[in-house]
Design an enzyme around this catalytic site. Structure first.
Site, PDB file in Angstrom:
ATOM      1  CG  LEU A  69      59.423 -77.391  17.893  1.00 11.34           C
ATOM      2  CD1 LEU A  69      59.315 -78.291  19.038  1.00 11.34           C
ATOM      3  CD2 LEU A  69      58.495 -78.098  16.883  1.00 11.34           C
ATOM      4  N   PRO A  70      58.213 -73.505  16.200  1.00 18.38           N
ATOM      5  CG  PRO A  70      56.102 -73.302  15.439  1.00 18.38           C
ATOM      6  CD  PRO A  70      56.880 -74.158  15.840  1.00 18.38           C
ATOM      7  CB  THR A  99      63.965 -68.192  18.698  1.00 17.90           C
ATOM      8  OG1 THR A  99      64.766 -68.083  17.768  1.00 17.90           O
ATOM      9  CG2 THR A  99      64.241 -66.827  19.239  1.00 17.90           C
ATOM     10  CE  LYS A 174      67.428 -66.492  16.189  1.00 24.44           C
ATOM     11  NZ  LYS A 174      66.821 -67.758  16.291  1.00 24.44           N
TER      12      LYS A 174
END
Length: 308
Positions: A69-70, A99, A174
């Site tokens: 998901l964004p 992220t 990340k």
């Protein structure tokens, strides 16, 4: 009797999630998908996936639910909202490929644990092409038994690196990786604009730098493929870069680090975003620097195309 295929839930099947869900289908998994974009759902259901009307419905039908998901806010809502994964009757494992940032990830993991749902923090790196080709880096963290139980699923997407035992540790690594990569794009863009202004050939610059100590991910990949041809098609928007850089710097500053260089790089991404570039590809960042020098960085291919 042949074993029944394992059922996997997948929420968010867009630019990254779509190719990953497709790979699961091709590997023989039964995949239950949900997305707010009907077109994204249709692409997967045509390949054999089963559609679901909400994250909760996915979690009612699959013990393992992945999300791609964004934004952290959307991940939080999908995981813990009134119609979220936490309300599902069947789900046992929640895998976050997004992220999200360590603080939101830890909050989600704590809430899910109350419902006896394990969280595997597994953000990915490698872009849309890596998602399609199964060459992503999967940066996983969580309880060893939980990670081991879904490793076969994660390996469908690429190489798995287990970096910690606590959800949030994968997110931290990340974000640090993305900060380093996005800073390399900023500095490489400034260097190439300066070189062209000085009369240097950009194709020769790429060749020399990649044989020298300045070599980085931007000079090896993004510039030859997307900047010098001026296709600007790497596949990730400036808005997404700005989100990731902001999350990374916030986490580092929370650790007591000033992040002077990272903060300077963020200013250039913010400038591009403020000029209306949020939806443009990250490799188009250089076009916001070129006007300051009055030049354009064009490789041989782009120069030839301009003459036609």
């Amino acid at each position: 009797m042949a074993a029944q295929p394992k059922t996997i839930g997948f929420v968010g099947v867009g630019v990254m999630g779509g190719p990953m869900a497709r790979r699961l289908i091709e590997r023989g998994y039964r995949v239950i998908v949900h997305d707010t974009d009907p077109a994204a759902l249709r692409r997967l259901t045509r390949l054999g996936a089963r559609g679901a009307g909400s994250p909760r419905e996915v979690a009612d039908r699959a013990q393992t639910v992945l999300v791609s998901l964004p934004t952290p806010q959307i991940v939080h809502e999908v995981a813990l909202g009134d119609n979220g994964v936490i309300r599902g009757r069947v789900v046992k494992i929640f895998i976050d490929l997004s992220t999200t940032g360590s603080r939101v990830e830890q909050e989600i993991a704590k809430a899910l644990a109350v419902r006896r749902i394990e969280t595997v923090d597994a953000p990915i790196s490698g872009g849309a092409s890596g998602a399609a080709n199964g060459t992503l880096a999967v940066i996983a963290a969580g309880k060893p038994r939980a990670v081991a139980g879904v490793r076969d699923v994660l390996e469908v997407f690429g190489k798995v690196f287990v970096v910690g035992r606590r959800p949030g540790q994968g997110q931290t690594l990340k974000l640090l990786n993305n900060l380093l990569s996005s800073t390399a794009i900023v500095m490489t863009s400034e260097v190439f604009v300066a070189g062209v202004k000085a009369g240097l050939d950009p194709d020769m610059m790429v060749a020399v730098i990649n044989a020298s100590s300045g070599r980085n991910s931007a000079t090896e990949d993004k510039f030859p493929k997307s900047v010098l041809p001026r296709t600007f098609d790497f596949g990730f928007p400036i808005a997404g870069v700005l989100k990731d850089v902001g999350l990374a710097i916030d986490e580092c500053q929370a650790l007591g680090l000033p992040m002077l260089v990272g903060s300077a790089a963020r200013q250039l991404w913010q400038f591009a975003y403020a000029q209306g570039g949020g939806k443009r590809d990250l490799t188009s960042l250089i076009t916001y620097i070129e006007p300051w020098a009055g030049v354009q960085v064009r490789g041989k291919q782009a120069r030839a195309a301009a003459k036609r």
